[in-house]
Design a protein around this motif. Structure first.
Motif, PDB file in Angstrom:
ATOM      1  N   GLU A   1       2.347  -2.005  -0.100  1.00 19.12           N
ATOM      2  CA  GLU A   1       3.619  -1.797   0.586  1.00 19.12           C
ATOM      3  C   GLU A   1       4.299  -3.146   0.798  1.00 19.12           C
ATOM      4  O   GLU A   1       3.664  -4.129   1.171  1.00 19.12           O
ATOM      5  CB  GLU A   1       3.383  -1.115   1.943  1.00 19.12           C
ATOM      6  N   GLY A   2       5.579  -3.192   0.503  1.00 22.85           N
ATOM      7  CA  GLY A   2       6.345  -4.420   0.655  1.00 22.85           C
ATOM      8  C   GLY A   2       6.352  -5.309  -0.580  1.00 22.85           C
ATOM      9  O   GLY A   2       6.949  -6.392  -0.552  1.00 22.85           O
ATOM     10  N   THR A   3       5.701  -4.881  -1.678  1.00 27.37           N
ATOM     11  CA  THR A   3       5.736  -5.677  -2.908  1.00 27.37           C
ATOM     12  C   THR A   3       7.180  -5.784  -3.390  1.00 27.37           C
ATOM     13  O   THR A   3       7.910  -4.804  -3.421  1.00 27.37           O
ATOM     14  CB  THR A   3       4.856  -5.042  -4.005  1.00 27.37           C
TER      15      THR A   3
ATOM     16  N   TYR B   1       9.506  -8.304  -8.617  1.00 25.04           N
ATOM     17  CA  TYR B   1       8.205  -8.592  -9.221  1.00 25.04           C
ATOM     18  C   TYR B   1       7.709  -7.374 -10.005  1.00 25.04           C
ATOM     19  O   TYR B   1       7.232  -7.506 -11.138  1.00 25.04           O
ATOM     20  CB  TYR B   1       7.184  -8.983  -8.157  1.00 25.04           C
ATOM     21  N   ILE B   2       7.836  -6.181  -9.439  1.00 23.39           N
ATOM     22  CA  ILE B   2       7.425  -4.956 -10.131  1.00 23.39           C
ATOM     23  C   ILE B   2       8.225  -4.801 -11.422  1.00 23.39           C
ATOM     24  O   ILE B   2       7.669  -4.497 -12.476  1.00 23.39           O
ATOM     25  CB  ILE B   2       7.579  -3.719  -9.223  1.00 23.39           C
ATOM     26  N   THR B   3       9.510  -5.042 -11.366  1.00 22.97           N
ATOM     27  CA  THR B   3      10.366  -4.955 -12.559  1.00 22.97           C
ATOM     28  C   THR B   3       9.920  -5.959 -13.614  1.00 22.97           C
ATOM     29  O   THR B   3       9.883  -5.643 -14.817  1.00 22.97           O
ATOM     30  CB  THR B   3      11.841  -5.196 -12.175  1.00 22.97           C
TER      31      THR B   3
ATOM     32  N   LEU C   1      -0.225 -10.592 -13.446  1.00 25.54           N
ATOM     33  CA  LEU C   1      -0.535  -9.678 -12.335  1.00 25.54           C
ATOM     34  C   LEU C   1      -1.127 -10.445 -11.155  1.00 25.54           C
ATOM     35  O   LEU C   1      -2.283 -10.284 -10.776  1.00 25.54           O
ATOM     36  CB  LEU C   1      -1.500  -8.583 -12.799  1.00 25.54           C
ATOM     37  N   ASN C   2      -0.299 -11.287 -10.561  1.00 25.05           N
ATOM     38  CA  ASN C   2      -0.719 -12.072  -9.412  1.00 25.05           C
ATOM     39  C   ASN C   2       0.449 -12.194  -8.453  1.00 25.05           C
ATOM     40  O   ASN C   2       1.411 -12.882  -8.765  1.00 25.05           O
ATOM     41  CB  ASN C   2      -1.200 -13.452  -9.877  1.00 25.05           C
ATOM     42  N   PRO C   3       0.496 -11.481  -7.356  1.00 23.64           N
ATOM     43  CA  PRO C   3      -0.636 -10.738  -6.800  1.00 23.64           C
ATOM     44  C   PRO C   3      -0.904  -9.464  -7.602  1.00 23.64           C
ATOM     45  O   PRO C   3       0.022  -8.875  -8.168  1.00 23.64           O
ATOM     46  CB  PRO C   3      -0.174 -10.386  -5.385  1.00 23.64           C
ATOM     47  N   ILE C   4      -2.167  -9.084  -7.619  1.00 22.01           N
ATOM     48  CA  ILE C   4      -2.530  -7.888  -8.375  1.00 22.01           C
ATOM     49  C   ILE C   4      -2.035  -6.642  -7.646  1.00 22.01           C
ATOM     50  O   ILE C   4      -1.877  -6.658  -6.426  1.00 22.01           O
ATOM     51  CB  ILE C   4      -4.048  -7.806  -8.618  1.00 22.01           C
ATOM     52  N   PRO C   5      -1.780  -5.588  -8.404  1.00 18.90           N
ATOM     53  CA  PRO C   5      -1.405  -4.324  -7.749  1.00 18.90           C
ATOM     54  C   PRO C   5      -2.505  -3.863  -6.798  1.00 18.90           C
ATOM     55  O   PRO C   5      -3.669  -4.227  -6.946  1.00 18.90           O
ATOM     56  CB  PRO C   5      -1.250  -3.352  -8.926  1.00 18.90           C
ATOM     57  N   ASP C   6      -2.128  -3.062  -5.826  1.00 14.07           N
ATOM     58  CA  ASP C   6      -3.074  -2.540  -4.845  1.00 14.07           C
ATOM     59  C   ASP C   6      -4.101  -1.632  -5.514  1.00 14.07           C
ATOM     60  O   ASP C   6      -5.267  -1.625  -5.154  1.00 14.07           O
ATOM     61  CB  ASP C   6      -2.303  -1.768  -3.765  1.00 14.07           C
ATOM     62  N   LYS C   7      -3.643  -0.863  -6.484  1.00 17.69           N
ATOM     63  CA  LYS C   7      -4.527   0.054  -7.205  1.00 17.69           C
ATOM     64  C   LYS C   7      -4.248  -0.056  -8.690  1.00 17.69           C
ATOM     65  O   LYS C   7      -3.099  -0.138  -9.112  1.00 17.69           O
ATOM     66  CB  LYS C   7      -4.284   1.503  -6.768  1.00 17.69           C
ATOM     67  N   ILE C   8      -5.319  -0.039  -9.477  1.00 20.47           N
ATOM     68  CA  ILE C   8      -5.193  -0.033 -10.932  1.00 20.47           C
ATOM     69  C   ILE C   8      -6.202   0.981 -11.479  1.00 20.47           C
ATOM     70  O   ILE C   8      -7.362   0.973 -11.081  1.00 20.47           O
ATOM     71  CB  ILE C   8      -5.501  -1.404 -11.564  1.00 20.47           C
ATOM     72  N   THR C   9      -5.729   1.832 -12.369  1.00 21.69           N
ATOM     73  CA  THR C   9      -6.612   2.748 -13.082  1.00 21.69           C
ATOM     74  C   THR C   9      -6.321   2.610 -14.565  1.00 21.69           C
ATOM     75  O   THR C   9      -5.161   2.590 -14.975  1.00 21.69           O
ATOM     76  CB  THR C   9      -6.387   4.216 -12.641  1.00 21.69           C
TER      77      THR C   9
END
Length: 127
Positions: free
Chosen positions: A39-41, A45-47, A111-119
């Motif tokens: 939350e708050g990322t 950065y996501i884009t 990927l730094n910071p890395i996502p909270d969850k990765i699958t």
């Protein structure tokens, strides 16, 4: 009569082998990657991450196809995962070449910071 039976058996076995080979050629390997963000990322950065992963299809020749999207399921079963990417390969060796490719490694370093969850989930597509 024996000749007809023999010819029939040869034709059936040839047909079975050809169909099996064609079925194998049609199969593709899917590489599914899903991210969920803290939350708050920062949206920028996501884009940046989405763009960088999308650009790999132009940089790594073993990627047969690429698609992505964001979760819009009303079932609320995504477990915090918001972004899904599907890369298609012709073989496991093509996928493995992608994994060690310098452009993929550069993406992973991004990927730094890395996502909270990765699958990550790979499978041979059945039709």
């Amino acid at each position: 009569m024996k000749k007809v039976l023999l010819i029939t058996l040869i034709l059936l076995s040839t047909y079975s082998i050809v169909n099996a080979q064609q079925g194998k050629q049609k199969q593709v390997l899917r590489h599914v990657v899903m991210f969920g963000w803290k939350e708050g990322t920062d949206v920028a950065y996501i884009t940046k991450v989405v763009t960088a992963l999308s650009d790999l299809k132009h940089k790594i020749p073993t990627i047969k196809s690429f698609e992505w999207g964001t979760n819009n399921s009303p079932e609320n079963l995504n477990n915090g995962l918001t972004h899904c990417f599907i890369l298609t390969f012709s073989s496991e060796s093509d996928r493995d070449a992608y994994l060690i490719h310098p452009d993929h490694k550069a993406f992973v370093a991004l990927l730094n910071p890395i996502p909270d969850k990765i699958t990550v989930f790979d499978y041979w597509a059945n039709k």
